[in-house]
Design an enzyme around this catalytic site. Structure first.
Site, PDB file in Angstrom:
ATOM      1  N   ARG A  31       3.215   4.976   0.379  1.00  0.00           N
ATOM      2  CA  ARG A  31       4.363   4.067  -0.699  1.00  0.00           C
ATOM      3  C   ARG A  31       4.470   4.879  -2.059  1.00  0.00           C
ATOM      4  O   ARG A  31       5.676   4.681  -2.441  1.00  0.00           O
ATOM      5  CB  ARG A  31       3.791   2.887  -0.700  1.00  0.00           C
ATOM      6  CG  ARG A  31       3.900   2.056   0.817  1.00  0.00           C
ATOM      7  CD  ARG A  31       3.590   0.536   0.629  1.00  0.00           C
ATOM      8  NE  ARG A  31       4.984  -0.132   0.298  1.00  0.00           N
ATOM      9  CZ  ARG A  31       4.758  -0.313  -1.071  1.00  0.00           C
ATOM     10  NH1 ARG A  31       3.911  -0.512  -1.912  1.00  0.00           N
ATOM     11  NH2 ARG A  31       6.149  -1.141  -1.480  1.00  0.00           N
ATOM     12  N   GLY A  50       6.887 -10.103   5.873  1.00  0.00           N
ATOM     13  CA  GLY A  50       6.090  -9.134   6.230  1.00  0.00           C
ATOM     14  C   GLY A  50       4.984  -9.007   5.041  1.00  0.00           C
ATOM     15  O   GLY A  50       3.877  -9.570   5.144  1.00  0.00           O
ATOM     16  N   CYS A  85      -1.294  19.206   1.406  1.00  0.00           N
ATOM     17  CA  CYS A  85      -1.291  20.541   1.085  1.00  0.00           C
ATOM     18  C   CYS A  85       0.374  20.665   0.483  1.00  0.00           C
ATOM     19  O   CYS A  85       1.092  21.392   1.066  1.00  0.00           O
ATOM     20  CB  CYS A  85      -1.390  21.565   1.988  1.00  0.00           C
ATOM     21  SG  CYS A  85      -2.202  23.151   1.179  1.00  0.00           S
TER      22      CYS A  85
END
Ligand code: LLP
Length: 404
Positions: free
Chosen positions: A302, A265, A332
């Site tokens: 990530r 991938g 937030c």
């Protein structure tokens, strides 16, 4: 020369499409695929793009146009692959922990299937017997990969059938006269060390005689790509050589041919992706300078989820002296992309680019804080195309049912 987009191109795209925006570079994906073709020339390995990294239909179509196959992790990904024009024979469904009904659907679509539990293997046997060739996903009890969250082959991992249960597998195969055409292992993501793949190959070597109809050995994905400057990825040429050696040895020993399959991938799309953001606010706090951008972990999770490192650059002020910044998002809650990063002097309004954003970037995005998902742009043959529009307010309500 390696394919990449220039700062000027990225600024042009940010001006045209606004920010935050994901940008993908078709020719870089092509280059990465060609590296694999070159590396696996001798062994003629089959490459299946792990589509979970990025499923935009245009990316899938581009990858199909290269002659690459595709690996799916849900029935919906299979439907996307079919929509992108992949033939069922070039689609692989590597399942994990799924309802048997999804496997039945995959069979009805005629795709290749790897099964990862004894219970689904048994159900498969009862329903299809010898009529549909199937692969078995094994857990080799090998610890490998960039961090624990992306390690999938170790002895506490949910993935695959634990290798120590091989007797149970063989009993099920015999009882149900299963047609086992493949063995599969995916040990994790970001595996730099080629010897990990060779350990898996050794396991396959031992198991091969138990499965007389075996034709493919699927070593999964997980090739490491460089995220940090100066870092190197998996040496796919070395891997290609070693795999060719293993296949020759298998042929000599068992007097038949085997195919090697891989499911990369990140290798295909990570470096082809750029994520452009804009600095909303600068905030000084003691010795720290926060650069708050118009994005957050809702767009690129990530760093927060895996503590992943993404190279970042200020493309608006590339020649200015550098300073250390902590780059934060606007979600937030704690939302840090990078701490103490040297960037060319940052001013409010500057564009910061995150590199290696093609794999598991947009794909893992969300609408948290009711914020819009970014636009997606594909650059192909020097031209930019909008391939995913930015959310609009109605998108936030699209699936809601207003009953009050
Ligand atoms: N095959 C299987 C069965 C997989 O589960 C995966 C990834 C791949 C292939 C492709 O692995 P790759 O070549 O992309 O490393 N979201 C994480 C990575 C999770 C990978 C999940 N499975 C990240 O952003 O680092």
């Amino acid at each position: 020369m390696s394919q990449s987009l220039s700062n000027e191109q990225l600024i042009g795209i940010a001006n045209e499409y606004g920010t935050p925006v994901y940008v993908y570079h078709a020719e870089k994906i092509t280059e990465q695929y060609q590296k694999l073709q070159q590396a696996f020339k001798q062994s003629n390995a089959k490459i299946f793009y792990a589509s979970k990294a990025l499923t935009n239909i245009n990316i899938l179509k581009h990858i199909r146009s290269l002659g690459c196959n595709i690996d799916c992790s849900s029935v919906n990904e299979i439907h996307l692959a079919i929509r992108a024009g992949f033939e069922p024979a070039s689609i692989l469904y590597t399942s994990n922990g799924i309802a048997f009904s999804e496997i039945e659907e995959a069979v009805s679509l005629g795709v290749n299937v790897n099964i990862d539990s004894l219970s689904n293997l048994e159900k498969f046997g009862k329903k299809f017997g010898h009529s549909y060739p199937v692969g078995i996903r094994l857990r080799p009890n090998i610890m490998a990969g960039g961090n624990l969250k992306i390690s999938t082959g170790h002895e506490k991992s949910k993935f695959g059938i634990p290798i120590e249960q091989i007797d149970k597998i063989l009993a099920l195969v015999q009882e149900n006269n299963l047609f086992i055409c493949g063995l599969h292992v995916h040990t994790g993501s970001e595996i730099k060390d080629v010897s990990v793949f060779m350990q898996v190959a050794d396991i396959f070597f031992e198991l091969a005689p138990h499965f007389p109809e075996l034709s493919y050995l699927d070593l999964g994905g997980g090739f490491k790509v460089p995220y940090q400057e100066g870092e190197t990825g998996t040496d796919v040429s070395l891997l290609g050589e070693k795999v060719a050696g293993v296949l020759n040895k298998l042929k000599e020993t068992y007097k038949r041919d085997f195919e090697a399959w891989f499911e990369p991938g990140k290798f295909l799309v990570s470096e082809a992706g750029y994520f452009i953001t804009e600095v909303n606010v600068l905030k000084q706090s003691g010795s720290i300078i926060f650069a708050g951008v118009n994005s957050g972990f809702n767009h690129l999770i990530r760093p927060m989820f895996y503590e992943a490192y993404h190279r970042i650059q200020n493309i608006s002020n590339p020649n200015a002296p550098t300073q250390l910044y902590t780059i934060t998002g606007n979600i937030c809650e704690t939302d840090t992309f990078a701490s103490d990063r040297a960037l060319n002097e940052v001013r409010e309004g500057d564009r910061l680019v995150f590199y290696n954003a093609g794999a598991y970037g947009f794909e893992m995005g969300s609408n948290y804080n009711a914020r819009f998902k970014p636009a997606q742009v594909l650059v192909s043959k020097g031209k930019s195309h909008l391939i995913g529009r930015r959310d609009i307010f109605e998108d936030l309500l699209r699936n809601q049912v207003e009953v009050l």
